[in-house]
Enzyme design. Structure first.
Site, PDB file in Angstrom:
ATOM      1  N   ARG A  83       0.884  -1.179   0.021  1.00 59.62           N
ATOM      2  CA  ARG A  83      -0.053   0.084  -0.073  1.00 59.62           C
ATOM      3  C   ARG A  83       0.914   1.295  -0.152  1.00 59.62           C
ATOM      4  O   ARG A  83       1.774   1.381   0.926  1.00 59.62           O
ATOM      5  CB  ARG A  83      -0.787  -0.092   1.298  1.00 59.62           C
ATOM      6  CG  ARG A  83      -1.723   1.089   1.399  1.00 59.62           C
ATOM      7  CD  ARG A  83      -2.625   1.269   2.797  1.00 59.62           C
ATOM      8  NE  ARG A  83      -3.466   2.381   2.764  1.00 59.62           N
ATOM      9  CZ  ARG A  83      -3.041   3.291   3.747  1.00 59.62           C
ATOM     10  NH1 ARG A  83      -1.990   3.364   4.586  1.00 59.62           N
ATOM     11  NH2 ARG A  83      -3.875   4.439   3.793  1.00 59.62           N
ATOM     12  N   HIS A 127      -2.458  11.176   0.538  1.00 62.69           N
ATOM     13  CA  HIS A 127      -2.010  11.136   1.948  1.00 62.69           C
ATOM     14  C   HIS A 127      -1.171  12.205   2.327  1.00 62.69           C
ATOM     15  O   HIS A 127      -0.398  12.468   2.627  1.00 62.69           O
ATOM     16  CB  HIS A 127      -1.115   9.671   1.998  1.00 62.69           C
ATOM     17  CG  HIS A 127      -0.835   9.318   3.470  1.00 62.69           C
ATOM     18  ND1 HIS A 127      -0.922   7.968   3.727  1.00 62.69           N
ATOM     19  CD2 HIS A 127      -0.378   9.616   4.611  1.00 62.69           C
ATOM     20  CE1 HIS A 127      -0.804   7.627   4.956  1.00 62.69           C
ATOM     21  NE2 HIS A 127      -0.319   8.801   5.483  1.00 62.69           N
ATOM     22  N   GLU A 172      -7.231   8.961   6.225  1.00 61.33           N
ATOM     23  CA  GLU A 172      -7.522   9.480   7.417  1.00 61.33           C
ATOM     24  C   GLU A 172      -7.980  11.161   7.263  1.00 61.33           C
ATOM     25  O   GLU A 172      -7.205  11.949   7.624  1.00 61.33           O
ATOM     26  CB  GLU A 172      -6.220   9.597   8.209  1.00 61.33           C
ATOM     27  CG  GLU A 172      -5.651   8.054   8.758  1.00 61.33           C
ATOM     28  CD  GLU A 172      -4.649   8.055   9.535  1.00 61.33           C
ATOM     29  OE1 GLU A 172      -4.049   9.307  10.017  1.00 61.33           O
ATOM     30  OE2 GLU A 172      -4.322   6.905  10.198  1.00 61.33           O
ATOM     31  N   ASN A 301      -7.209   2.316  10.099  1.00 61.41           N
ATOM     32  CA  ASN A 301      -6.023   2.559  10.766  1.00 61.41           C
ATOM     33  C   ASN A 301      -6.087   2.582  12.342  1.00 61.41           C
ATOM     34  O   ASN A 301      -6.949   3.290  12.587  1.00 61.41           O
ATOM     35  CB  ASN A 301      -5.271   3.906  10.091  1.00 61.41           C
ATOM     36  CG  ASN A 301      -4.849   3.729   8.666  1.00 61.41           C
ATOM     37  OD1 ASN A 301      -5.158   2.761   8.179  1.00 61.41           O
ATOM     38  ND2 ASN A 301      -4.611   4.885   8.391  1.00 61.41           N
ATOM     39  N   TYR A 303      -4.299   2.798  16.156  1.00 59.89           N
ATOM     40  CA  TYR A 303      -2.916   2.865  16.864  1.00 59.89           C
ATOM     41  C   TYR A 303      -3.209   2.716  18.285  1.00 59.89           C
ATOM     42  O   TYR A 303      -2.416   2.249  19.238  1.00 59.89           O
ATOM     43  CB  TYR A 303      -2.314   4.502  16.381  1.00 59.89           C
ATOM     44  CG  TYR A 303      -1.819   4.290  15.274  1.00 59.89           C
ATOM     45  CD1 TYR A 303      -0.372   3.858  14.882  1.00 59.89           C
ATOM     46  CD2 TYR A 303      -2.452   4.684  13.956  1.00 59.89           C
ATOM     47  CE1 TYR A 303      -0.026   3.710  13.513  1.00 59.89           C
ATOM     48  CE2 TYR A 303      -1.987   4.465  12.771  1.00 59.89           C
ATOM     49  CZ  TYR A 303      -0.599   3.865  12.584  1.00 59.89           C
ATOM     50  OH  TYR A 303       0.080   4.115  11.269  1.00 59.89           O
ATOM     51  N   GLU A 367      -3.354   0.187   8.136  1.00 55.44           N
ATOM     52  CA  GLU A 367      -2.464   0.654   8.991  1.00 55.44           C
ATOM     53  C   GLU A 367      -2.480   0.133  10.537  1.00 55.44           C
ATOM     54  O   GLU A 367      -3.527   0.311  11.110  1.00 55.44           O
ATOM     55  CB  GLU A 367      -2.079   2.251   9.232  1.00 55.44           C
ATOM     56  CG  GLU A 367      -1.533   2.902   7.838  1.00 55.44           C
ATOM     57  CD  GLU A 367      -1.279   4.319   7.988  1.00 55.44           C
ATOM     58  OE1 GLU A 367      -1.121   4.740   9.157  1.00 55.44           O
ATOM     59  OE2 GLU A 367      -1.472   4.997   7.064  1.00 55.44           O
TER      60      GLU A 367
HETATM   61  C1  GBH Z   1      -0.958   7.531  10.578  1.00 53.83           C
HETATM   62  O1  GBH Z   1      -1.738   8.482  11.235  1.00 53.83           O
HETATM   63  C2  GBH Z   1      -0.709   8.064   9.387  1.00 53.83           C
HETATM   64  O2  GBH Z   1      -1.576   7.525   8.283  1.00 53.83           O
HETATM   65  C3  GBH Z   1       0.983   7.946   8.965  1.00 53.83           C
HETATM   66  O3  GBH Z   1       1.252   8.696   7.733  1.00 53.83           O
HETATM   67  C4  GBH Z   1       1.656   7.998  10.242  1.00 53.83           C
HETATM   68  O4  GBH Z   1       3.094   7.912   9.959  1.00 53.83           O
HETATM   69  C5  GBH Z   1       1.228   7.065  11.355  1.00 53.83           C
HETATM   70  O5  GBH Z   1      -0.166   6.931  11.422  1.00 53.83           O
HETATM   71  C6  GBH Z   1       1.999   7.260  12.479  1.00 53.83           C
HETATM   72  O6  GBH Z   1       1.613   8.360  12.950  1.00 53.83           O
HETATM   73  O7  GBH Z   1      -1.787  10.663  21.116  1.00 53.83           O
HETATM   74  O8  GBH Z   1      -2.732   8.694  22.120  1.00 53.83           O
HETATM   75  O9  GBH Z   1      -4.353  10.358  21.552  1.00 53.83           O
HETATM   76  C7  GBH Z   1      -2.006   8.341  12.723  1.00 53.83           C
HETATM   77  C8  GBH Z   1      -3.021   9.240  13.167  1.00 53.83           C
HETATM   78  C9  GBH Z   1      -3.627  10.258  15.123  1.00 53.83           C
HETATM   79  C10 GBH Z   1      -2.968   8.217  15.259  1.00 53.83           C
HETATM   80  C11 GBH Z   1      -3.831  10.780  16.445  1.00 53.83           C
HETATM   81  C12 GBH Z   1      -2.600   8.609  16.885  1.00 53.83           C
HETATM   82  C13 GBH Z   1      -3.309  10.307  18.217  1.00 53.83           C
HETATM   83  C14 GBH Z   1      -3.174   8.884  19.668  1.00 53.83           C
HETATM   84  N1  GBH Z   1      -2.864   9.459  14.560  1.00 53.83           N
HETATM   85  N2  GBH Z   1      -3.672   9.539  17.438  1.00 53.83           N
HETATM   86  S1  GBH Z   1      -2.984   9.621  21.224  1.00 53.83           S
END
Ligand code: GBH
Length: 461
Positions: A83, A127, A172, A301, A303, A367
């Site tokens: 991707r 992106h 996103e 995605n 995290y 992701e």
């Molecule tokens: C992605 O965004 C992106 O698509 C990518 O390009 C990037 O490199 C990758 O993630 C890593 O950052 O502080 O615990 O509240 C991630 C989007 C939005 C995920 C904000 C984490 C906050 C977590 N992010 N979010 S927190």
């Protein structure tokens, strides 16, 4: 007697799709070659104080010049799919007008190289690298940008549709709209909530316009979707204030995208919350039927998961502007190098919830991954067992969601290699492959070896 595995990963089907992901500005470099013009990220990086140590994507991983080597690296990991995203300012410098053949040719070569090595290309059209000229005309808060995006999408689609089956319009939109226009934490760095809400609508409209046109001009069935970053939003207590704060966070994090995409309407409570702040979503007749054009796959995605309180540290339920408070409350879980809490269980709950609230929509994890404080030995090898553990528990969480009925069809590790981590510059490393930024040497980490072996094991079922 052979003991059955109790690892949930072993319940994934052999047909499960495995991949690695990157994005254009984070890896390509070659910022001014073959006709590329600046994007909002080139500008943001050159604005003092915005990006850690003033880093930028001018060189990044130099992928633009090392593409065949990188495709060989991807092949060596044994994944099915790669991707990547296409840089709008390469393909259509300035954001309007005719195609720039020299820029588009790079993706043509990339797709051919991938297919040659038996890897499926998965193209993300946007992106975050909006051509700066379009930002100068107002950016995503302006309606015309949606139409500009759809035109650009068709330039790419027409060139690659004979070889690329899977397409994502936007990566996103929450980040583009909120981090870019409300919180000023990403390009273009504006802090204007009404503008951010307009951006949400125009991003969704751009998605829908592109989706309709792509579908209409597809020479064969395509797999089309959008990727959203989503998490869980739980209330800190069952007090009314905390429950309302969690609902608002979920409204702006999940439902303001999912409801119009799937059901063709914005959630009533979100519209009301915004109205109470004097903010209106700039909907015109017909927009919602464009936005809800059918999609084949939802990219997720993930995290982290979050818990919200409706009061600040001093117990106030309104901020200085008189708006209701949503405060993320850390739960004491271990964190990654980003400070993001590690909560694989939230991943299972998110996927299960999405499958219940938006049934019939296949999902792919486009992701998931983590930054840690990597230490390379003299050979450049990183024994990143913390990252292995993150992948292991999170892929396990996906498998559990599937067992609970969620239709998740694939998983992409973020990221193929260390790269430009936006406002954090090169300081934060998400790769399963180490990049030495002095030599541009790539060295697979322990996590890459683990990922390759895991894919092989699941495939062999
Ligand atoms: C992605 O965004 C992106 O698509 C990518 O390009 C990037 O490199 C990758 O993630 C890593 O950052 O502080 O615990 O509240 C991630 C989007 C939005 C995920 C904000 C984490 C906050 C977590 N992010 N979010 S927190």
């Amino acid at each position: 007697e052979v003991k059955e595995s109790d690892d949930p990963i072993d319940t994934l089907p052999s047909s499960f799709r495995w991949g690695v992901a990157t994005s254009a500005y984070q890896i390509e470099g070659a910022h001014d070659e073959d006709g590329r013009t600046p994007s909002i990220w080139d500008t943001y990086c050159r604005t003092p104080g915005m990006v850690f140590e003033g880093d930028n994507g001018d060189v990044a991983c130099d992928h633009y010049h090392r593409m065949p080597e990188d495709v060989e690296l991807i092949r060596s990991l044994g994944v099915d799919t790669y991707r990547f995203s296409v840089a709008w300012p390469r393909v259509q410098p300035g954001g309007r007008g005719p195609v720039n053949h020299a820029g588009l040719a790079f993706y043509d070569r990339l797709v051919d190289e991938l297919l040659d090595k038996g890897i499926d290309p998965w193209v993300t059209l946007y992106h975050w690298d909006l051509p700066q000229e379009l930002e100068d005309e107002g950016g995503w808060p302006v309606r015309d940008t949606a139409y500009r995006f759809a035109d650009y999408a068709m330039l790419v689609f027409d060139q690659l549709k004979d070889r690329v089956q899977t397409w994502t319009t936007l990566n996103e939109p929450w980040c583009s709209a909120m981090l870019g226009y409300a919180y000023g934490r990403q390009a273009p760095g504006r802090q204007d909530m009404p503008a951010a809400i307009s951006a949400v609508h125009h991003l969704l409209l751009g998605h829908g316009l592109a989706a309709q046109r792509m579908r209409a001009e597809a020479p064969k069935p395509i797999e089309l979707g959008i990727t959203l970053n989503m998490g869980t939003s739980d209330p800190a207590t069952d007090s009314e204030l905390d429950v309302a704060a969690a609902r608002r966070a979920d409204g702006l994090g999940v439902r303001i995208y999912m409801d119009p995409l799937v059901h063709g309407r914005y959630p009533a409570d979100v519209v009301e919350d915004l109205a109470a702040r004097g903010i209106r979503i700039p909907i015109r007749p017909g927009d919602l039927s464009v936005i809800s054009a059918p999609i084949d796959v939802l990219g997720v995605n993930f995290y982290s998961g979050h818990v919200f309180a409706g009061t600040d540290e001093s117990g106030n339920d309104r901020d200085a502007d008189g708006n209701p408070v949503e405060r993320a409350v850390p739960q004491g879980h271990p964190v990654t190098a980003m400070g993001w809490e590690i909560v694989p269980d939230a991943f299972t709950r998110l996927l299960t919830r999405l499958s219940e609230d938006y049934p019939g929509l296949p999902m792919v994890i486009t992701e998931n991954g983590a930054a840690f404080e990597d230490e390379a030995d003299t050979a450049g090898f990183v024994r990143d067992f913390d990252r292995v553990d993150y992948f292991n528990t999170h892929i396990g969480a996906v498998a559990r969601a599937r067992q609970a009925g969620a239709d998740v069809r694939g998983y992409f590790a973020w990221s193929l290699m260390d790269n430009f981590e936006w406002s954090y510059g090169y300081e934060k490393r998400f790769g399963i492959v180490r990049v030495d930024y002095d030599t541009q040497v790539r060295t697979p980490k322990q996590s890459a070896l683990w990922y390759r072996d895991t894919i092989k094991r699941v495939r062999g079922h």
